[in-house]
Design a protein around this motif. Sequence first.
Motif, short mmCIF file in Angstrom:
data_model
loop_
_atom_site.label_atom_id
_atom_site.label_comp_id
_atom_site.label_asym_id
_atom_site.label_seq_id
_atom_site.Cartn_x
_atom_site.Cartn_y
_atom_site.Cartn_z
N CYS A 177 -10.55 0.11 -15.43
CA CYS A 177 -11.26 1.06 -14.56
C CYS A 177 -10.31 2.14 -14.07
CB CYS A 177 -11.88 0.31 -13.38
SG CYS A 177 -12.97 1.32 -12.37
N LEU A 178 -10.58 3.37 -14.43
CA LEU A 178 -9.76 4.50 -13.98
C LEU A 178 -10.37 5.12 -12.73
CD1 LEU A 178 -9.37 4.27 -17.24
CD2 LEU A 178 -8.33 6.53 -16.99
N GLY A 185 -6.36 11.04 -9.42
CA GLY A 185 -6.18 9.63 -9.74
C GLY A 185 -6.36 9.35 -11.23
N TYR A 186 -7.32 10.06 -11.84
CA TYR A 186 -7.56 9.87 -13.28
C TYR A 186 -6.35 10.30 -14.10
CZ TYR A 186 -9.57 10.49 -17.93
OH TYR A 186 -9.80 10.43 -19.28
N ILE A 187 -5.77 11.44 -13.75
CA ILE A 187 -4.61 11.94 -14.49
C ILE A 187 -3.44 10.96 -14.39
CG2 ILE A 187 -2.88 13.77 -14.57
CD1 ILE A 187 -5.06 15.74 -13.72
N MET A 188 -3.26 10.39 -13.20
CA MET A 188 -2.17 9.44 -13.01
C MET A 188 -2.41 8.16 -13.80
SD MET A 188 -0.67 7.96 -9.40
CE MET A 188 -0.35 9.64 -8.85
N TYR A 244 -9.07 -0.79 -9.13
CA TYR A 244 -8.29 0.43 -9.37
C TYR A 244 -6.79 0.18 -9.27
CZ TYR A 244 -12.79 2.78 -8.83
OH TYR A 244 -14.09 3.16 -8.97
N LYS A 245 -6.40 -0.92 -8.63
CA LYS A 245 -4.99 -1.22 -8.44
C LYS A 245 -4.37 -1.89 -9.66
CE LYS A 245 -1.89 -3.44 -5.11
NZ LYS A 245 -1.81 -4.31 -3.91
N CYS A 246 -5.21 -2.45 -10.54
CA CYS A 246 -4.71 -3.22 -11.67
C CYS A 246 -3.81 -2.39 -12.59
CB CYS A 246 -5.87 -3.80 -12.48
SG CYS A 246 -6.62 -5.25 -11.72
N ILE A 247 -4.14 -1.11 -12.75
CA ILE A 247 -3.37 -0.27 -13.67
C ILE A 247 -1.92 -0.16 -13.22
CG2 ILE A 247 -3.10 2.08 -14.54
CD1 ILE A 247 -6.10 2.30 -14.69
#
Length: 409
Positions: free
Chosen positions: A137-138, A144-147, A111-114
């Motif tokens: 992966c969102l 969190g998804y919106i961000m 999750y941190k990759c984005i």
Amino acid sequence: MKKNSATSAAVPATNKNEAEAVPTAKNMRAAKRRRSDGTAGRRAPKRARDLPRPSHGDLISSLPDDIFEAIISLLPIKDGVRTQAVARGWRPLWRSAPLDLDATDMCSNKYKCISVVSGILCDHLGPARRFTFENICLHKSKKGYIMDDAWIERWFRSRCLDNLEELDISFRLLGTADVSRTRYPLPSSVLRLAPTLVVATFGVCRFPSEIAPCLDFPLLRQLTLWSISVSEEALHVLLSACHVLETLFLQDIRDIDCLRVSSPTLRIIWFIATPLGRQELFIEDVPHLERLLFPRLDGETIRVHNAPKLKILGPLSPLLSKIEIANLNLQGTITPSLSHSICTVNLALKFAGPDLYAVLNVLRCFPCLEKLYVIWDESLQAEMINMHQYEPLNPIKCLESHLKSTGVE
């Protein structure tokens, strides 16, 4: 008289000195030996100002920045970033070096990759040549998804990706096992990169239902679409926008029962049908198509309307529901008419059952066949059926005159 004799006596002495002053070959060699101190024949030593001066710094630092940037661009992204800590003069080099970003395994925290990728694209000045990020992966939470969605949209608007040549992105399915899982909608900003892309891969995403007809991929030569959801109209616009496309990979294309392909430049098509049900591939008008490959077929229908340069086809299988090439219809075990045969020079056959009669029926369709590959399923224990002797009165043209080599796997 005395004066004359004195004068005459001095004359020989003067002549003697002049004689000694006249250089001779012997005297010259002796003088040369004395001057050289025994080093005759050697090159004279260089003067101090002719010798190279010792460098007061390291030789690497004297290289031009262009060479540094080329070297840094070849390093893995983590090592490229670390070069900023080598020396003060190295700090701006990574930011201006050509970027080759592969973020697939960059972080252990998926999750941190984005956010990490967002930081790289924000700091780097470009240009970027390749951007690969598989299985994005969102966050599952709404906030969190919106961000994450906002970050991904900004990626493809980044100035760093303005001249991107290769793009390979795919996403993880959204939702949980308890709820129907869906595909992430492909950001509309991705299509902004169309003018410079040469190779593009899109996986596990949902294409926009409507794509602007003005979309243009003037340089795209290889396109891969796998496990995507797309409408028939959007696929048609997408393929029509590729003016120099040579290779097309289609795998698990959802929401389309009939995949229609038309292209004046395509040479290779690789097709793997969706596992959800039977699907049809219709090669409508591909005049330069040379290879039509479908490694796994299970009840699909293949139709080829116009592909006059088709040379490699297969592997064919009795599980194939129907194959239709021009006026040739090959369905089940129906023997095709030789008047509708195809000049294909390479063919692969894959049979789930050991039926020799079915093999011969397929070979009759290809009188110009030169290479034949038979793929055998080792898990089958059944014996060959429909065994019979070759009939000279009913010959198979390729076996008589054209077939040059065979292979069995």
